[in-house]
Design a protein around this motif. Structure first.
Motif, short mmCIF file in Angstrom:
data_model
loop_
_atom_site.label_atom_id
_atom_site.label_comp_id
_atom_site.label_asym_id
_atom_site.label_seq_id
_atom_site.Cartn_x
_atom_site.Cartn_y
_atom_site.Cartn_z
N TYR A 61 0.86 -1.18 0.00
CA TYR A 61 0.00 0.00 0.00
C TYR A 61 0.89 1.24 0.00
O TYR A 61 2.10 1.15 0.23
N ILE A 62 0.28 2.37 -0.26
CA ILE A 62 0.99 3.65 -0.20
C ILE A 62 0.56 4.35 1.08
O ILE A 62 -0.63 4.58 1.29
N GLU A 68 5.85 3.51 -0.30
CA GLU A 68 5.34 2.15 -0.49
C GLU A 68 5.66 1.34 0.76
O GLU A 68 6.78 1.34 1.23
N GLN A 69 4.64 0.64 1.27
CA GLN A 69 4.82 -0.23 2.44
C GLN A 69 4.44 -1.65 2.01
O GLN A 69 3.26 -1.96 1.83
N ILE A 70 5.45 -2.48 1.84
CA ILE A 70 5.22 -3.85 1.38
C ILE A 70 4.78 -4.70 2.55
O ILE A 70 5.40 -4.70 3.61
N VAL A 167 14.68 -9.90 -5.38
CA VAL A 167 13.92 -8.72 -4.98
C VAL A 167 14.89 -7.58 -4.70
O VAL A 167 15.86 -7.77 -3.97
N PRO A 168 14.62 -6.39 -5.26
CA PRO A 168 15.52 -5.26 -4.99
C PRO A 168 15.61 -4.96 -3.49
O PRO A 168 14.65 -5.13 -2.74
N GLN A 169 16.77 -4.48 -3.11
CA GLN A 169 17.05 -4.19 -1.70
C GLN A 169 16.03 -3.23 -1.09
O GLN A 169 15.61 -3.41 0.05
N TYR A 170 15.60 -2.22 -1.84
CA TYR A 170 14.65 -1.26 -1.29
C TYR A 170 13.30 -1.91 -0.97
O TYR A 170 12.59 -1.48 -0.05
N MET A 171 12.94 -2.97 -1.70
CA MET A 171 11.68 -3.66 -1.42
C MET A 171 11.81 -4.51 -0.16
O MET A 171 10.87 -4.59 0.63
N ILE A 172 12.95 -5.16 0.03
CA ILE A 172 13.18 -5.91 1.26
C ILE A 172 13.15 -4.95 2.45
O ILE A 172 12.56 -5.24 3.48
N LEU A 175 9.56 -4.12 3.29
CA LEU A 175 8.91 -5.24 3.96
C LEU A 175 9.30 -5.31 5.43
O LEU A 175 8.47 -5.58 6.29
N LEU A 176 10.57 -5.02 5.72
CA LEU A 176 11.08 -5.14 7.09
C LEU A 176 10.97 -3.85 7.89
O LEU A 176 11.39 -3.80 9.05
#
Length: 191
Positions: A61-62, A68-70, A167-172, A175-176
Motif C-alpha cells: 500500500y501507499i 510504499e509499504q510492502i 527482490v531489490p534491496q529497497y523492497m526488502i 517489507l522489514l
C-alpha cells in the motif's frame, strides 16, 4: 496438463486422486504478467486467489507520506491475494504487482465456491494455507518488535535466501520496515 509444482504443493496438505487434481485444476485460469503489471489496485474488489507458478508478486500500500509499504511477497509456488477485500467483498486498499515477469493460476472466488462444493477437501486445503499465512505474518510482527534491525534482516535472508537474489534491496527494506541505507550498512558490515 496439471502444473507439477502445484500437485506437489497440494499433496503437502491434502490427498487428491488424479481425477480430483484434474477437477481442481479445471477451475484455475492461467495468466501472464509482465514486470510492473498489476493484478490488483486500490478501490477494486479482489475477486481471486493467485497461485504463482513462476515469478514474484508484491502486496503493498501507499502510506500517507507517499511511501510504499510492502506487506507480503509471493514467489514460485506460493499463493497470494488480498484476503480482506476478497472475503469481505470490499474495495481493496492494496496493490498486487509483478516485480518480474510472472505466471499465475487464478482461482476466481465464484470458481472457488463451486470447487469447494464439488470437492470439499479444497476447503481444508485453503484453510491450512490461510493459517500458514497468518502464522508467517504473526512471526514477522514478533520479529519486528523483538529483534534488532540487523537480527531481523539476517533472520529474513536466512529463512528466504531467494529474496536477496530476486527482490531489490529497497523492497526488502520496505517489507522489514527499514531504510535501504540501513540494509546497505548491514550488508557492508557482513562483507
Amino acid at each position: 496438463m496439471i502444473h507439477p509444482n502445484l500437485i506437489e504443493y497440494i499433496r503437502r496438505y491434502i490427498d487428491l486422486s488424479d481425477t480430483e487434481f484434474k477437477l481442481f485444476y479445471s477451475f484455475l485460469q492461467p495468466r501472464l504478467l509482465k514486470k510492473k503489471e498489476f493484478l490488483l489496485i486500490p478501490n477494486k474488489i479482489c475477486k481471486s486467489r493467485y497461485y504463482i507458478t513462476k515469478g514474484c508478486l508484491r502486496l503493498y500500500y501507499i502510506d500517507p507520506k507517499g511511501n510504499e509499504q510492502i506487506i507480503h511477497f509471493g514467489i514460485d509456488n506460493w499463493w497470494i491475494t488480498d484476503y480482506e477485500s476478497l472475503i469481505n467483498k470490499t474495495p481493496s486498499k492494496l496493490y498486487i504487482q509483478a516485480t518480474e515477469n510472472t505466471e499465475v493460476l487464478e482461482l476466481h472466488q465464484n470458481a472457488f465456491e463451486e470447487l469447494c462444493h464439488k470437492l470439499p477437501k479444497t476447503e481444508r486445503f485453503f484453510r491450512i494455507i490461510m493459517e500458514k499465512t497468518f502464522i508467517a505474518s504473526q512471526r514477522r510482527l514478533e520479529y519486528m518488535f523483538s529483534l534488532t534491525g540487523e537480527e531481523l534482516y539476517t533472520s529474513f535472508i536466512s529463512a528466504n535466501p531467494e529474496f536477496s537474489q530476486r527482490v531489490p534491496q529497497y523492497m526488502i527494506a520496505s517489507l522489514l520496515g527499514m531504510t535501504p541505507e540501513f540494509i546497505s550498512k548491514i550488508r557492508a558490515k557482513k562483507k
